[in-house]
Write a protein that holds these residues in place. Sequence first.
Motif, PDB file in Angstrom:
ATOM      1  N   ASN A 113       0.815  -1.212   0.000  1.00 10.15           N
ATOM      2  CA  ASN A 113       0.000   0.000   0.000  1.00 10.15           C
ATOM      3  C   ASN A 113       0.850   1.263   0.000  1.00 10.15           C
ATOM      4  N   ILE A 114       0.207   2.389  -0.250  1.00  8.96           N
ATOM      5  CA  ILE A 114       0.901   3.661  -0.447  1.00  8.96           C
ATOM      6  C   ILE A 114       1.787   4.014   0.748  1.00  8.96           C
ATOM      7  N   ASN A 115       2.980   4.504   0.436  1.00  7.50           N
ATOM      8  CA  ASN A 115       3.987   4.853   1.435  1.00  7.50           C
ATOM      9  C   ASN A 115       3.724   6.277   1.928  1.00  7.50           C
ATOM     10  N   VAL A 116       3.195   6.395   3.142  1.00 12.87           N
ATOM     11  CA  VAL A 116       2.749   7.688   3.671  1.00 12.87           C
ATOM     12  C   VAL A 116       3.915   8.650   3.839  1.00 12.87           C
ATOM     13  N   GLU A 117       5.049   8.156   4.337  1.00  7.94           N
ATOM     14  CA  GLU A 117       6.211   9.027   4.537  1.00  7.94           C
ATOM     15  C   GLU A 117       6.724   9.557   3.197  1.00  7.94           C
ATOM     16  N   TRP A 118       6.714   8.706   2.174  1.00  4.61           N
ATOM     17  CA  TRP A 118       7.144   9.123   0.835  1.00  4.61           C
ATOM     18  C   TRP A 118       6.226  10.218   0.309  1.00  4.61           C
ATOM     19  N   VAL A 119       4.922  10.071   0.537  1.00  7.96           N
ATOM     20  CA  VAL A 119       3.954  11.070   0.088  1.00  7.96           C
ATOM     21  C   VAL A 119       4.172  12.393   0.805  1.00  7.96           C
ATOM     22  N   GLN A 120       4.421  12.330   2.111  1.00  5.76           N
ATOM     23  CA  GLN A 120       4.671  13.558   2.870  1.00  5.76           C
ATOM     24  C   GLN A 120       5.896  14.290   2.312  1.00  5.76           C
ATOM     25  N   GLU A 121       6.942  13.552   2.002  1.00  6.22           N
ATOM     26  CA  GLU A 121       8.150  14.159   1.428  1.00  6.22           C
ATOM     27  C   GLU A 121       7.861  14.729   0.040  1.00  6.22           C
ATOM     28  N   LEU A 122       7.070  14.019  -0.747  1.00  7.24           N
ATOM     29  CA  LEU A 122       6.688  14.516  -2.079  1.00  7.24           C
ATOM     30  C   LEU A 122       5.988  15.864  -1.966  1.00  7.24           C
ATOM     31  N   ILE A 177      -9.572   9.741  -1.084  1.00  6.86           N
ATOM     32  CA  ILE A 177     -10.548   8.852  -1.712  1.00  6.86           C
ATOM     33  C   ILE A 177     -10.015   7.436  -1.566  1.00  6.86           C
ATOM     34  N   GLU A 178     -10.843   6.500  -1.140  1.00  8.47           N
ATOM     35  CA  GLU A 178     -10.395   5.122  -0.968  1.00  8.47           C
ATOM     36  C   GLU A 178     -10.813   4.264  -2.160  1.00  8.47           C
ATOM     37  N   ASP A 179      -9.827   3.699  -2.855  1.00 13.98           N
ATOM     38  CA  ASP A 179     -10.088   2.694  -3.880  1.00 13.98           C
ATOM     39  C   ASP A 179     -10.065   1.345  -3.176  1.00 13.98           C
ATOM     40  N   SER A 180     -11.261   0.865  -2.855  1.00 13.38           N
ATOM     41  CA  SER A 180     -11.409  -0.384  -2.113  1.00 13.38           C
ATOM     42  C   SER A 180     -11.918  -1.502  -3.011  1.00 13.38           C
ATOM     43  N   ALA A 181     -11.483  -1.479  -4.272  1.00 10.33           N
ATOM     44  CA  ALA A 181     -11.927  -2.485  -5.238  1.00 10.33           C
ATOM     45  C   ALA A 181     -11.801  -3.895  -4.670  1.00 10.33           C
ATOM     46  N   CYS A 182     -10.717  -4.136  -3.936  1.00 13.55           N
ATOM     47  CA  CYS A 182     -10.421  -5.480  -3.420  1.00 13.55           C
ATOM     48  C   CYS A 182     -10.817  -5.665  -1.957  1.00 13.55           C
ATOM     49  N   ALA A 236      -6.165   6.486  -1.868  1.00 12.80           N
ATOM     50  CA  ALA A 236      -5.563   5.420  -1.060  1.00 12.80           C
ATOM     51  C   ALA A 236      -6.141   4.093  -1.521  1.00 12.80           C
ATOM     52  N   VAL A 237      -5.327   3.265  -2.152  1.00 12.41           N
ATOM     53  CA  VAL A 237      -5.783   1.956  -2.606  1.00 12.41           C
ATOM     54  C   VAL A 237      -5.636   0.950  -1.469  1.00 12.41           C
ATOM     55  N   LEU A 276      -5.261  -2.378  -1.049  1.00 10.49           N
ATOM     56  CA  LEU A 276      -4.928  -3.380  -2.055  1.00 10.49           C
ATOM     57  C   LEU A 276      -5.038  -4.812  -1.531  1.00 10.49           C
ATOM     58  N   PHE A 277      -5.599  -5.673  -2.362  1.00 11.88           N
ATOM     59  CA  PHE A 277      -5.688  -7.125  -2.141  1.00 11.88           C
ATOM     60  C   PHE A 277      -6.525  -7.514  -0.930  1.00 11.88           C
ATOM     61  N   GLY A 278      -7.209  -6.531  -0.313  1.00 12.50           N
ATOM     62  CA  GLY A 278      -8.027  -6.819   0.861  1.00 12.50           C
ATOM     63  C   GLY A 278      -7.453  -6.290   2.153  1.00 12.50           C
ATOM     64  N   LEU A 279      -6.400  -5.449   2.062  1.00 17.86           N
ATOM     65  CA  LEU A 279      -5.768  -4.863   3.252  1.00 17.86           C
ATOM     66  C   LEU A 279      -5.829  -3.347   3.147  1.00 17.86           C
ATOM     67  N   CYS A 280      -6.362  -2.705   4.177  1.00 14.22           N
ATOM     68  CA  CYS A 280      -6.428  -1.244   4.172  1.00 14.22           C
ATOM     69  C   CYS A 280      -5.041  -0.621   4.157  1.00 14.22           C
ATOM     70  N   ALA A 281      -4.915   0.484   3.425  1.00 10.08           N
ATOM     71  CA  ALA A 281      -3.748   1.349   3.580  1.00 10.08           C
ATOM     72  C   ALA A 281      -3.814   1.967   4.976  1.00 10.08           C
ATOM     73  N   ASP A 282      -2.783   2.718   5.355  1.00 13.08           N
ATOM     74  CA  ASP A 282      -2.781   3.352   6.678  1.00 13.08           C
ATOM     75  C   ASP A 282      -3.673   4.598   6.613  1.00 13.08           C
ATOM     76  N   ILE A 283      -4.978   4.365   6.623  1.00 14.27           N
ATOM     77  CA  ILE A 283      -5.936   5.452   6.449  1.00 14.27           C
ATOM     78  C   ILE A 283      -5.850   6.491   7.572  1.00 14.27           C
ATOM     79  N   PRO A 284      -5.696   6.098   8.846  1.00 22.79           N
ATOM     80  CA  PRO A 284      -5.584   7.127   9.884  1.00 22.79           C
ATOM     81  C   PRO A 284      -4.428   8.096   9.637  1.00 22.79           C
TER      82      PRO A 284
END
Length: 407
Positions: free
Chosen positions: A107-116, A167-172, A142-143, A145-153
Amino acid sequence: MKNIPIMTPFFTKEEIEQIQEVLQSGWVAQGPKVAEFEKAIADYEKVQYAVATTSCTTALHLLLVCMGLCDKHEVIVPSFTFVATANAVEYTGATPVLAEVYTDTYNINVEWVQELIDNNYDNKDGILINKKNGKILFGIIAVNLFGLCADIPKLNDLANHHGIKIIEDSACALGASINGVHEGGFGNPSCLSFHPRKSITTGEGGMILTDDAELAASLRQMRSHGASISEVNRHSSKGYLLPEFNELGFNYRMTDIQAAVGVAQIRKYDYILTERQNKAKFYDSLIKDRISYLKPPHVPQGYLHTYQSYVCMIDYKALGLNDVEKGNEIRNKLMNALEEIGVATRQGTHAVHSLGYYREKYGYKPFDLAGAYECDRMSLTLPLYVQMTNDDQIYVIETIDRIIKNI
């Protein structure tokens, strides 16, 4: 030679009974059965509103349009996801900014996003503006993915700090949760998929979840060409008159035939989910005991994984390799050998930044997002479905180990 598919839906006589009920009613387009399915999903996920669509892709597109996304915006999207996530952003004219992921949860790397954000955007009167192109950062998809939440909090904290949307992409991820809070229950709109590879299916189909009454009303209108009233309401009073059309909408309507299958499926979802989780645990134990170079799915404490897919990572270093491309050659040879003897596998999904459209349009190179690229090259999805037996699972693991040793 066994025939073990990657996934097969779990149907019983209930689906046939539900479809028969719809066919006998004469109302097969979007109607009362869709409404019943929407309520069942909303109740299950503990949200106020659910809006059915033709797919998760159209759900995402519809949601982004109704939230006001347009060509002046950018949206951060994890690169390791099915291409539809980024495509939905492209459909609106906005720009997807592809982001790094964790290689354990995918799932999406929160620290990487903050730095971006810190490095690439200026805050002007509470709006994040890209320093290079002047576009506004609208939010993050926030995807889960595969049935596991990203770190939404953590993502919500980041979004609240910067004044952007999640926005949560919860396809899986139907039913996935963190500390008991379901996906879609963290204050963000969420989109589900009911594709045949998902834990429950309507053949094709999607759903948007929200607690925002105004947004739900807009979604319902825009999924039906922008009609001012629904088909059900129109036919209940002077159905011979067409409604007013004040918005440029879409035809993203689910049929009652599809919803009939969904109603039957959601009623047995607790059983489906328990079976999938039990089989995932059995895979975990088999891998731990027998295959040191395969990393099973990582589940952080407090997270409930629904295992829409059981996705592992091959540890190429444990195989004595020091290069992800060499590891990918082994992974692909393994998948090919398994296919030849009737065991279906897949890579987890792809790194969107390595796909031709995004490569050529935005100039991405494979190792620009090295974690996402490694997930693309080294992930391995094992067969998992309700009807699968323990013997089938043992056969899969033993066969993987035998093939790898031969390679």
